[in-house]
Design a protein around this motif. Structure first.
Motif, mmCIF file in Angstrom:
data_model
loop_
_atom_site.group_PDB
_atom_site.id
_atom_site.type_symbol
_atom_site.label_atom_id
_atom_site.label_comp_id
_atom_site.label_asym_id
_atom_site.label_seq_id
_atom_site.Cartn_x
_atom_site.Cartn_y
_atom_site.Cartn_z
ATOM 1 N N THR A 189 0.793 -1.169 -0.005
ATOM 2 C CA THR A 189 -0.151 -0.056 0.120
ATOM 3 C C THR A 189 0.705 1.297 -0.105
ATOM 4 N N GLY A 190 0.309 2.387 -0.651
ATOM 5 C CA GLY A 190 1.411 3.720 -0.949
ATOM 6 C C GLY A 190 2.252 3.535 -1.871
ATOM 7 N N GLY A 191 2.747 4.947 -2.179
ATOM 8 C CA GLY A 191 3.731 4.752 -3.232
ATOM 9 C C GLY A 191 3.368 4.882 -4.801
ATOM 10 N N LEU A 192 2.068 5.064 -5.065
ATOM 11 C CA LEU A 192 1.636 5.034 -6.172
ATOM 12 C C LEU A 192 1.100 6.217 -6.710
ATOM 13 N N GLY A 193 1.430 7.227 -6.193
ATOM 14 C CA GLY A 193 0.993 8.791 -6.565
ATOM 15 C C GLY A 193 2.153 9.314 -7.610
ATOM 16 N N PRO A 194 1.975 10.553 -8.118
ATOM 17 C CA PRO A 194 2.825 11.081 -9.101
ATOM 18 C C PRO A 194 4.141 11.564 -8.736
ATOM 19 N N THR A 195 4.188 11.763 -7.510
ATOM 20 C CA THR A 195 5.374 12.673 -7.218
ATOM 21 C C THR A 195 6.768 11.750 -7.356
ATOM 22 N N PRO A 196 7.983 12.345 -7.208
ATOM 23 C CA PRO A 196 9.158 11.529 -7.476
ATOM 24 C C PRO A 196 9.329 10.533 -6.267
ATOM 25 N N ASP A 197 8.580 10.868 -4.874
ATOM 26 C CA ASP A 197 8.908 9.878 -3.804
ATOM 27 C C ASP A 197 7.980 8.727 -3.982
ATOM 28 N N ASP A 198 7.086 8.747 -5.103
ATOM 29 C CA ASP A 198 6.208 7.505 -5.221
ATOM 30 C C ASP A 198 6.849 6.729 -6.185
ATOM 31 N N LEU A 199 7.359 5.454 -5.446
ATOM 32 C CA LEU A 199 8.239 4.652 -6.388
ATOM 33 C C LEU A 199 8.000 3.249 -6.033
ATOM 34 N N THR A 200 6.796 2.909 -5.710
ATOM 35 C CA THR A 200 6.462 1.235 -5.470
ATOM 36 C C THR A 200 6.546 0.615 -6.757
ATOM 37 N N ARG A 201 5.733 1.296 -7.933
ATOM 38 C CA ARG A 201 5.703 0.618 -9.103
ATOM 39 C C ARG A 201 7.104 0.380 -9.577
ATOM 40 N N GLU A 202 8.130 1.165 -9.546
ATOM 41 C CA GLU A 202 9.425 1.115 -9.847
ATOM 42 C C GLU A 202 10.291 0.076 -9.084
ATOM 43 N N ALA A 203 10.097 -0.169 -7.727
ATOM 44 C CA ALA A 203 10.536 -0.934 -6.879
ATOM 45 C C ALA A 203 10.335 -2.426 -7.073
ATOM 46 N N VAL A 204 8.946 -2.685 -7.651
ATOM 47 C CA VAL A 204 8.428 -3.949 -8.032
ATOM 48 C C VAL A 204 9.089 -4.439 -9.302
ATOM 49 N N ALA A 205 9.349 -3.313 -10.294
ATOM 50 C CA ALA A 205 9.995 -3.756 -11.372
ATOM 51 C C ALA A 205 11.657 -4.242 -11.096
ATOM 52 N N LYS A 206 12.044 -3.143 -10.126
ATOM 53 C CA LYS A 206 13.467 -3.642 -10.063
ATOM 54 C C LYS A 206 13.454 -4.847 -9.046
ATOM 55 N N SER A 207 12.863 -5.235 -8.198
ATOM 56 C CA SER A 207 13.035 -6.451 -7.556
ATOM 57 C C SER A 207 12.698 -7.544 -8.219
ATOM 58 N N LEU A 208 11.939 -7.533 -9.407
ATOM 59 C CA LEU A 208 11.554 -8.705 -10.141
ATOM 60 C C LEU A 208 12.434 -8.866 -11.489
ATOM 61 N N CYS A 209 13.208 -7.666 -11.667
ATOM 62 C CA CYS A 209 14.046 -7.589 -13.029
ATOM 63 C C CYS A 209 13.354 -7.622 -14.092
ATOM 64 N N ILE A 210 12.319 -6.842 -14.136
ATOM 65 C CA ILE A 210 11.494 -6.409 -15.468
ATOM 66 C C ILE A 210 11.363 -5.146 -15.529
ATOM 67 N N GLY A 211 10.764 -4.795 -16.809
ATOM 68 C CA GLY A 211 10.726 -3.297 -17.146
ATOM 69 C C GLY A 211 9.446 -2.622 -16.731
ATOM 70 N N LEU A 212 9.289 -1.475 -16.939
ATOM 71 C CA LEU A 212 8.026 -0.447 -16.806
ATOM 72 C C LEU A 212 7.604 0.054 -18.093
ATOM 73 N N ALA A 213 6.501 -0.059 -18.522
ATOM 74 C CA ALA A 213 6.008 0.397 -19.789
ATOM 75 C C ALA A 213 4.539 1.090 -19.490
ATOM 76 N N GLU A 214 4.427 2.204 -20.427
ATOM 77 C CA GLU A 214 2.946 2.745 -20.105
ATOM 78 C C GLU A 214 1.715 1.762 -20.697
ATOM 79 N N ASN A 215 0.816 1.554 -19.773
ATOM 80 C CA ASN A 215 -0.353 0.841 -19.925
ATOM 81 C C ASN A 215 -1.326 1.777 -20.535
ATOM 82 N N SER A 216 -2.020 1.472 -21.603
ATOM 83 C CA SER A 216 -3.036 2.383 -22.294
ATOM 84 C C SER A 216 -4.385 2.413 -21.418
#
Lengths: 404, 404
Positions: B66-93
């Motif tokens: 929970t948390g860290g899904l906002g728009p500001t630079p301190d919201d980094l849960t999406r990025e952290a998940v990608a990093k820990s699973l060694c996958i990329g991030l892409a825009e979802n339409s």
């Protein structure tokens, strides 16, 4: 220096016992300049406790655990530490003496199972517990410090105080100051102060957004209040410059109160959709009776006419949720309560009552103050509560903006 | 099936925002037979968030954040998940459409930085958020399920309900029904229903007390609604028998509303010390415009006279906080708003304003209803907020009692 805190016990994991220990330890550590980076809760399972201990030891300099130091088979923090550090457990004579002494003092005979409380991981020291049988444990290994404390707060708190000097001697402390931002979205604010939010050196700036309100915390580690005060000056100036009228030193109800009191102005409010929330929030502030004279919750059309003097023709021609009704409500309110300023709200909070022309979330707000008046229209998203709270934030901000 | 729950954010880690999300998620999972084995809190640090995610993914079957899904630079849960699973991030339409739609609906222009909220870890699906800009994220990888939810509970709770069927489908479920108790202390209530509270077999009865209000939860694991309904009958009868007029099926503002609507009665309120809280609470109920005509917050003496017709002689002889003023406020209120019933409050909420004769916490309450009227005096302990909340609970209960 970075710390992790682990609370052990099903009763904590399942939310049956409120875990106050973690917050207490983390705030004590913060005073010493030690930053807590993880806190975790885990049930009484040997495997899981030792896994999370391993994780925390690997990723931080100091690890605290609370709970799981009792004499029963589900108390396994001592064993879990030994397992995760691949070391043995042995009876510690000092600890044994303390446990035996506890029973002697109380005149009870000591059950055999209590001897397990004297079994400590190799290389550790017992920590004196004056209020219970469970000695704490202090252990240094490969440059990491590990502290095991019992779960009951009344035992844990004094033991923590006794062990803290072993963790760090504070030359620096964390200081912080909060600012409050209104009348602008979090994203729009973030664009304006992008540089401050991205800054890596102290003082750091952290936003926390709730409905219609963003709290900005400026914080960092400093030697004393004075050093923090000096460091704050530049950041505060930049915030004021970038956020101008949106920035406040306190919450908007307190700030509006200060402005009114400072200018010797009085206020009243006429509420329809907020149903008393504006009056309630203004009067949340101690001392508000000095400037708040009263309010009217004119929920029905009849009340708008009889209590506030809104013209029946206005209601008939434009409806209760309209610019004309909003301003007549504010004007009538200032007249009835004899105040310098007045705020009005009229809208459709939902969930029912919306129409294509006037959807749920539509709110008209009216304002009068010495020498001016205005109306504002908004369409808010969200639940009934959300619409009411957002309306509240807007009316308080918009009046404060005019009076400042 | 084992779950871990991670709350992300400095404000939670530092104890400034109470983390209610973890307990909520873990109790919802328990209903599905999914056991939470770890819960953790971590600050907004990419490295640390991704480390704890890796740990939880490795050691459990389902991971919630929970948390860290906002728009500001301190919201980094999406990025952290990608990093820990060694996958990329892409825009979802789909996610992009939702974020854009949120701004379109409210008529605000969308800041550029909000587009980051549509950047999802590869292979994930967005989860609809009806109350905010942050879409949730659902991801399955190597047999593990990972769910990212926003921090604000009002957004998180409905999103969780929507995603739970993807996690597990239970054969037995926990069913519960809440009752509400007013006008009696928790201890006095506990004496009356001692047997029910001590009972070990289902349905269990659990009390949760807050100021002037006790929620009684009756619950247990059952196959379906019908089985639970049958099991509930006897317990409900016993509660009614033992708690009589103190027991309600819903919160007191909803129950009072039902009584008023059922008897086609209207109500208004005149508030001094509660400052709008009574009106606000009555109008928290959707549909309250059917019976609530309006309210007056008569904070100043002048407002009591001019808006409610309290006699100046009464104020002079007995003071604003008095039995006489309370009843004149209620009578005046019913007259001004043309209602069948009226409630009034006048008291000293504090922290200032107390005298030896009239201490902080003294409250007089007045009531009128078809065929009757009464006044009640109380001296409440606690803070300004406490005095106001306790007054609220008493006035709503005492009127409901008379009308029932």
């Amino acid at each position: 220096m970075k710390a992790s805190i682990i609370a052990v016990g099903w009763e904590v994991l399942m939310g049956e016992v409120k875990n106050t220990n973690t917050d207490h330890i983390s705030s004590k550590l913060r005073e010493l300049g030690v930053e807590t980076i993880f806190s975790a809760v885990v049930g009484d399972d040997l495997d899981e406790v030792s896994k999370i201990i391993s994780f925390c030891v690997e990723n931080s300099d100091v690890v605290f655990t609370t709970g799981g130091l009792g004499p029963t088979p589900d108390d396994l923090t001592r064993e879990a530490v030994a397992k995760s550090l691949c070391i043995g457990l042995a009876e510690n004579s000092q600890a044994r003496q303390w446990v035996e002494g506890y029973f002697q003092k109380t005149g009870m005979s000591m059950p055999q199972i209590n001897y397990v409380q004297a079994m400590l991981p190799d290389g550790s020291e017992p920590v004196w517990n004056s209020l219970g049988t469970a000695p704490g444990v202090y252990l240094e290994k490969s440059g990491k410090k590990i502290v095991l404390l019992p779960g009951p707060p009344r035992e844990m708190v004094p033991m923590l105080d006794a062990i803290l000097p072993r963790i760090a001697s504070p030359t620096q402390k964390i200081y912080s100051r909060d600012f409050h931002v209104y009348g602008i979205s979090e994203a729009a604010m973030a664009e304006r102060i992008e540089g401050l939010l991205a800054r890596k050196e102290k003082p750091l700036v952290a936003p926390y957004a709730s409905l219609g309100h963003i709290r900005l915390r400026v914080w960092g580690e400093y030697k004393n209040e004075e050093e923090f005060g000096n460091a704050l000056l530049e950041t505060e100036a930049e915030l004021k410059n970038k956020l101008s009228t949106h920035l406040f030193s306190d919450t908007i109800e307190v700030e509006l109160g200060k402005i009114l009191a400072g200018k010797k102005l009085t206020i009243s409010c006429a509420e329809s959709c907020t149903g008393g929330l504006v009056a309630k929030t203004i009067t949340d502030v101690p001392g508000s009776s000095g400037y708040f004279m009263g309010g009217c919750v004119s929920y029905s059309n009849q009340a708008k006419v009889s209590a506030l003097g809104v013209k029946p023709e206005t209601l008939e021609a434009h409806g209760a949720v309209s610019e004309q009704t909003a301003i007549e409500m504010a004007e009538g309110c200032a007249r009835v309560f004899g105040t310098d300023c007045a705020i009005s709200t009229t809208g459709i909070a939902g969930p029912g009552g919306g129409t294509p022309d006037k959807p749920v979330g539509l709110v008209w707000m009216g304002f009068v103050w010495p020498g001016g008046s205005k109306t504002i229209k908004r369409v808010f998203g969200g639940s009934r509560d959300d619409v009411r709270t957002r309306t509240l934030m807007v009316v308080l901000f918009e009046l404060a903006k005019e009076l400042r």
